[in-house]
Design an enzyme around this catalytic site. Structure first.
Site, mmCIF file in Angstrom:
data_model
loop_
_atom_site.group_PDB
_atom_site.id
_atom_site.type_symbol
_atom_site.label_atom_id
_atom_site.label_comp_id
_atom_site.label_asym_id
_atom_site.label_seq_id
_atom_site.Cartn_x
_atom_site.Cartn_y
_atom_site.Cartn_z
ATOM 1 N N GLU A 146 0.829 -1.250 0.253
ATOM 2 C CA GLU A 146 -0.171 -0.486 -0.365
ATOM 3 C C GLU A 146 1.096 1.360 0.014
ATOM 4 O OE1 GLU A 146 -2.601 -0.536 3.000
ATOM 5 O OE2 GLU A 146 -3.830 -1.913 1.998
ATOM 6 N N GLU A 156 -6.419 -8.086 -0.940
ATOM 7 C CA GLU A 156 -7.005 -7.331 0.172
ATOM 8 C C GLU A 156 -8.268 -7.121 0.291
ATOM 9 O OE1 GLU A 156 -5.351 -4.381 3.061
ATOM 10 O OE2 GLU A 156 -3.195 -5.493 3.160
#
Length: 389
Positions: A217, A324
């Site tokens: 991320e 995710e």
């Protein structure tokens, strides 16, 4: 787990019914108020009760849905809706713990951080899950600089976890859970980052069930820097002689799928001599896409939030993975997660699979915990997820 801008293609889903839906766009579903016909050369294909999609082909398909989870019956055999074919290459869970104790570096194993419970991993493998993304902290592995040697103890514990997974026949994803940062600072030296990855890949060069994840991320960074860091990681991994393993690259804006096609378009320029790049995206279903609330926006939000990314992958001839995703312990989220996974499976020519966030032995009563036997996410979603194995 962050994101604030819905991609342009997702916004298009709210267009009036008078317009025709474009290629691979949504064209039906429970409570759907947008277009229900497709542009020329495409057919509205039933995927599930919440989602129908414009797919190539001219044969008419019904978009009317049953009010229950059973599909509506039709009188014409030719018009009977069928799920689009597809099979995931990778399907499993994240395994958090090695990155815990943030800012307590190096920390103590068993006190500040932990690696996966092998018994939990074995339980999930026995149920058919085949991929586990194992988080770690770069600051614990390379304690004195990105180019320096690795800490022997941390590397040994991490390697033991990875080897347990791969020796059991599953895939292990090496996840530096660092957000494009090192000791809290944005990584700007791409040469050092490349060296870090060459050193790490060297440790796993002969383990072909390892997958390399460049960094978790990236966010609030220069978009060009995100491109350059991903490319540096690829270059370092291949320079180590790791030729067989896949590389999962991540994007800016928390690698969100819902913003990918307006934020990370430049990542199409990434190159790999082995042609094994997979674009890893994340997607949560709460109002701000952060994955911090148990409520999902609505039952359709799962498919709606990834349709723009699907179009981007297909238009650019790329492959993706939803690295995710999760939903809260409630019926609306369960419907939304089903819709999300049905969309990915219907588009398995570009989506290679999905990983739930997250397993790990220290989650306690965390709403998404997928740790058997009693994690909240595991209790609420294991039976649902196993339908997609």
């Amino acid at each position: 787990m962050k994101g604030s801008i819905i991609a342009g293609a997702v916004a298009t889903l709210a267009a009036g019914a008078a317009a025709q839906a474009g290629a691979w766009a949504q064209c039906g579903g429970q409570n759907w108020s947008g277009a229900t016909t497709c542009v020329s050369g495409h057919t509205c294909v039933f995927v599930n009760q919440w989602y129908s999609q414009c797919q190539p082909g001219a044969a008419p398909q019904p978009t009317t849905l049953a009010t229950s989870t059973t599909r509506a019956a039709t009188t014409s055999a030719a018009a009977t809706p069928t799920l689009a074919p597809g099979k995931f290459k990778w399907f499993g869970t994240n395994q958090a713990g090695g990155e815990f104790g943030e800012k307590t570096y190096p920390g103590v194993w068993g006190t500040h951080f932990i690696f996966p419970d092998n018994n939990a991993i074995r339980t999930l493998i026995n149920q058919g899950y085949n991929t586990f993304r194992v988080g770690f902290a770069m600051e614990r592995l390379a304690q004195n600089g990105l180019t320096n040697s690795f800490d022997a103890g941390y590397l040994r514990n991490f390697t033991d976890s990875i080897n347990f997974i791969t020796n059991a026949g599953a895939y292990a994803v090496l996840d530096p859970h660092n957000y494009g940062r090192y000791f809290g600072n944005i990584i700007t030296n791409t040469a050092d980052f490349q060296t870090f990855w060459r050193n790490l890949a060297t440790q796993f060069v002969n383990n072909h069930r390892v997958i390399f994840d460049t960094n978790n991320e990236y966010h609030t960074m220069s978009q060009d820097l995100v491109l350059q860091l991903n490319q540096a990681a690829i270059n370092g991994i291949r320079a180590a002689g790791a030729k067989e393993q896949y590389i999962w690259v991540e994007g800016n804006s928390w690698s969100g799928a819902w913003t990918w096609n307006v934020t990370n378009t430049n990542l199409v320029a990434l190159t790999d001599p082995e042609n094994k790049i997979i674009y890893q995206m994340h997607q949560y279903l709460d109002s701000d896409g952060s994955g911090t609330a148990p409520a999902c926006v609505n039952a359709q939000i799962g498919a709606q939030r990834v349709v723009g990314a699907t179009a981007w992958l297909r238009a650019n001839n790329k492959k993706g993975i939803l690295g995710e995703f999760a939903g809260g312990p409630n019926d609306v989220c369960k419907q939304a997660v089903r819709g999300l996974l049905d969309h990915l499976k219907a588009n398995s020519d570009v989506w290679q699979g999905a990983l739930w966030w997250a397993g790990g032995p220290w989650w306690g009563d965390y709403m998404f915990s997928f740790e058997p036997p009693s994690g909240t996410g595991y209790v609420n979603y294991n039976n649902i997820l196993r339908e997609y194995i």
